[in-house]
Enzyme design. Structure first.
Site, short mmCIF file in Angstrom:
data_model
loop_
_atom_site.label_atom_id
_atom_site.label_comp_id
_atom_site.label_asym_id
_atom_site.label_seq_id
_atom_site.Cartn_x
_atom_site.Cartn_y
_atom_site.Cartn_z
N ASP A 17 -4.94 3.09 -10.81
CA ASP A 17 -5.19 2.11 -9.76
C ASP A 17 -5.19 2.83 -8.42
O ASP A 17 -4.46 3.82 -8.23
CB ASP A 17 -4.09 1.04 -9.78
CG ASP A 17 -4.31 -0.02 -8.70
OD1 ASP A 17 -5.19 -0.88 -8.89
OD2 ASP A 17 -3.61 0.02 -7.68
N GLU A 19 -5.17 2.18 -4.07
CA GLU A 19 -4.99 1.27 -2.94
C GLU A 19 -5.80 1.84 -1.77
O GLU A 19 -5.82 3.05 -1.55
CB GLU A 19 -3.52 1.14 -2.55
CG GLU A 19 -2.64 0.56 -3.64
CD GLU A 19 -2.96 -0.90 -3.93
OE1 GLU A 19 -3.43 -1.60 -2.99
OE2 GLU A 19 -2.74 -1.34 -5.07
N HIS A 158 1.37 -4.43 -5.74
CA HIS A 158 0.23 -3.82 -5.05
C HIS A 158 0.54 -2.38 -4.65
O HIS A 158 0.16 -1.91 -3.57
CB HIS A 158 -0.16 -4.64 -3.81
CG HIS A 158 -0.75 -5.98 -4.16
ND1 HIS A 158 -2.03 -6.14 -4.64
CD2 HIS A 158 -0.20 -7.22 -4.10
CE1 HIS A 158 -2.27 -7.43 -4.87
NE2 HIS A 158 -1.18 -8.10 -4.54
N ASP A 163 1.15 -1.07 -10.50
CA ASP A 163 0.05 -1.91 -11.00
C ASP A 163 -0.56 -1.34 -12.28
O ASP A 163 -0.99 -2.10 -13.16
CB ASP A 163 -1.02 -2.05 -9.92
CG ASP A 163 -0.58 -2.95 -8.78
OD1 ASP A 163 0.56 -3.47 -8.84
OD2 ASP A 163 -1.36 -3.15 -7.83
#
Length: 297
Positions: A17, A19, A158, A163
């Site tokens: 993941d 961000e 988040h 995640d």
């Protein structure tokens, strides 16, 4: 890299993941964090992990939810961590939630910015597409936070590594439900509450009609009354014996008299003590046989 290690690498699954910042007016995204876990495909357990913050080219684009701006400011640039990220991803199966539309394009843009080729996957598992096709909308909008709440496995933070781990747990829960539904379709009918989509048929099957045994028809048999035969008068002869043939005719010795001599018959006193003989009704055997055959039909 030899063939055996290459084959093993291609079977490994990497849940990852990223961000990012919000897109700029020009449509530019900056990576802020990358997190990944290496998962054994046979046991679906985490065997390794990696996470790093990434300093963007424009610190002013950092979102307020990253409260530790100093940690972002002191983080390495993407160029400094590109080799590690490339080694984790290249040649492995990629897995993540909505990675085909968001995470994969952001990574390719980041590698393009530093003039390097992006890693290539051996395959891609986008859990959003898989769940939309197989699990349906029973859990709501299929966002990671909604799925985590539905299965009660926590709150989405988040953050990239958290995640990625949550994504693996969500897939495990969904796969278990789908396996049980396919194996036990009658026992695993969902109740329709909590927004669940039931697989039960909306029309109930009608009960099978009861089987009624048809009434048996009764056959009326004709019956011929038999007249009583009076007893013969004294001194007359009759055919002795009670045996008769199939036509009802008496068989045996004849010319026997009713009144026998005293030496052969009973004494006169005994004879006087006997009650008078009543007329008896004799049913010929052939009539009984005829009625029996009619009943058997």
């Amino acid at each position: 890299m030899n063939s055996s290690s290459s084959n093993r690498r291609m079977s490994d699954i990497v849940f990852f993941d990223v961000e990012t910042t919000a897109p700029s007016p020009a449509g530019r995204w900056w990576l802020l964090e990358f997190g990944a876990i290496l998962v054994c495909p046979r046991k679906l357990v985490e065997v390794a992990s990696y996470e790093t913050l990434i300093r963007p080219g424009d610190l002013s684009a950092v979102s307020r939810r990253f409260t530790d701006v100093e940690a972002i400011a002191s983080a390495p640039t993407f160029r400094e961590v590109a080799d590690k990220i490339f080694d984790i991803l290249d040649g492995r199966v990629w897995a993540g939630h909505n990675i085909q539309r968001f995470d994969c394009p952001r990574l390719r843009e980041a590698f393009a910015d530093i003039g390097r080729p992006a890693p290539e996957p051996a395959g891609v598992i986008d859990s959003l597409n898989v769940l939309a096709a197989e699990f349906g909308r029973r859990a709501g909008d299929l966002k990671m936070a909604t799925l985590a709440t539905y299965f009660g496995i926590g709150t989405q933070k988040h953050r990239s590594l958290d995640d990625a781990r949550m994504n693996l747990e969500v897939l495990k829960h969904c796969a278990t439900v789908l396996l049980l539904e396919s194996s036990l379709p009658h026992a695993m009918q969902l109740a329709g509450r909590d927004g669940a989509v039931t697989r039960r048929s909306s029309t109930a099957s009608a009960p099978a009609p009861a089987h009624h045994r048809p009434a048996m028809s009764q056959t009326k048999l004709s019956f011929t009354p038999v007249k009583a035969v009076p007893a013969p008068a004294a001194g007359t002869t009759h055919k002795s014996g009670g045996k008769r043939d199939s036509l009802g005719k008496p068989v045996g010795r004849t010319n026997a008299t009713i009144n026998k001599p005293a030496a052969e018959a009973a004494t006169p006193a005994a004879l006087s003590a006997r009650p008078p003989r009543r007329p008896t009704a004799v049913t010929p055997f052939h009539m009984i046989l005829r009625h029996s055959r009619a009943i058997l039909r």
